[in-house]
Write a protein that holds these residues in place. Structure first.
Motif, short mmCIF file in Angstrom:
data_model
loop_
_atom_site.label_atom_id
_atom_site.label_comp_id
_atom_site.label_asym_id
_atom_site.label_seq_id
_atom_site.Cartn_x
_atom_site.Cartn_y
_atom_site.Cartn_z
N PHE A 25 64.33 36.34 20.24
CA PHE A 25 64.44 35.67 21.54
C PHE A 25 65.58 36.26 22.39
O PHE A 25 65.45 36.42 23.59
N TYR A 26 66.69 36.58 21.76
CA TYR A 26 67.88 37.02 22.50
C TYR A 26 67.87 38.52 22.79
O TYR A 26 68.31 38.95 23.86
N THR A 27 67.39 39.33 21.87
CA THR A 27 67.46 40.78 22.05
C THR A 27 66.14 41.39 22.51
O THR A 27 66.13 42.50 23.04
N GLY A 28 65.02 40.71 22.28
CA GLY A 28 63.72 41.25 22.63
C GLY A 28 63.25 42.35 21.68
O GLY A 28 62.34 43.10 21.98
N ILE A 29 63.92 42.46 20.53
CA ILE A 29 63.62 43.51 19.56
C ILE A 29 62.89 42.91 18.36
O ILE A 29 63.22 41.84 17.89
N LYS A 30 61.89 43.66 17.86
CA LYS A 30 61.18 43.27 16.64
C LYS A 30 61.84 43.98 15.47
O LYS A 30 62.07 45.18 15.51
N SER A 31 62.12 43.22 14.42
CA SER A 31 62.68 43.80 13.20
C SER A 31 61.54 44.28 12.31
O SER A 31 60.70 43.49 11.89
N LYS A 32 61.51 45.59 12.04
CA LYS A 32 60.45 46.15 11.20
C LYS A 32 60.45 45.49 9.82
O LYS A 32 59.39 45.17 9.29
N GLU A 33 61.63 45.27 9.26
CA GLU A 33 61.74 44.64 7.93
C GLU A 33 61.16 43.24 7.93
O GLU A 33 60.41 42.87 7.01
N LYS A 37 57.80 41.85 5.99
CA LYS A 37 57.91 40.70 5.08
C LYS A 37 56.92 39.60 5.47
O LYS A 37 56.24 39.03 4.62
N LEU A 38 56.81 39.32 6.77
CA LEU A 38 55.88 38.31 7.25
C LEU A 38 54.43 38.76 7.01
O LEU A 38 53.60 37.96 6.58
N ALA A 39 54.14 40.03 7.25
CA ALA A 39 52.79 40.56 7.02
C ALA A 39 52.40 40.41 5.54
O ALA A 39 51.28 40.01 5.23
N ASP A 40 53.34 40.70 4.65
CA ASP A 40 53.07 40.55 3.21
C ASP A 40 52.77 39.10 2.86
O ASP A 40 51.87 38.80 2.08
N LYS A 41 53.52 38.17 3.44
CA LYS A 41 53.31 36.75 3.18
C LYS A 41 51.96 36.29 3.73
O LYS A 41 51.24 35.53 3.07
N ILE A 42 51.59 36.77 4.91
CA ILE A 42 50.30 36.41 5.49
C ILE A 42 49.17 36.91 4.59
O ILE A 42 48.21 36.19 4.31
N LYS A 43 49.30 38.14 4.11
CA LYS A 43 48.28 38.70 3.21
C LYS A 43 48.20 37.90 1.91
O LYS A 43 47.11 37.69 1.37
N GLU A 44 49.35 37.43 1.42
CA GLU A 44 49.38 36.62 0.19
C GLU A 44 48.65 35.30 0.39
O GLU A 44 47.90 34.85 -0.47
N ILE A 45 48.89 34.66 1.53
CA ILE A 45 48.24 33.37 1.84
C ILE A 45 46.76 33.57 2.11
O ILE A 45 45.94 32.72 1.77
N ASN A 46 46.42 34.71 2.72
CA ASN A 46 45.04 35.11 2.97
C ASN A 46 44.24 34.12 3.83
O ASN A 46 43.16 33.66 3.45
#
Length: 69
Positions: A25-33, A37-46
């Motif tokens: 919200f403050y920097t407008g930057i996406k953290s690759k890490e 991590k979120l993508a892995d969790k989404i794939k786990e939840i499926n």
């Protein structure tokens, strides 16, 4: 003649992400890490469907694609 109301229920495994997949919200930057991590969790939840922020529901592959772009 008797009329009957027919109702069909379709259930989808849905994941509500809120703003967790947005840029900082403050920097407008996406953290690759954090995105990975979120993508892995989404794939786990499926889930079949993801709801991002205040947007319309989309297929999980769309969410993962947006997340990693």
């Amino acid at each position: 003649m008797e009329l009957k109301k027919l109702t069909e229920h379709i259930w989808y495994k849905t994941l509500f992400l809120g703003d967790s997949n947005c840029k900082d919200f403050y920097t407008g930057i996406k953290s690759k890490e954090l995105c990975e991590k979120l993508a892995d969790k989404i794939k786990e939840i499926n889930p079949e469907i993801c709801v991002e922020g205040h947007w319309v529901p989309v297929e999980t592959e769309d969410t993962l694609s947006d997340l990693m772009s």
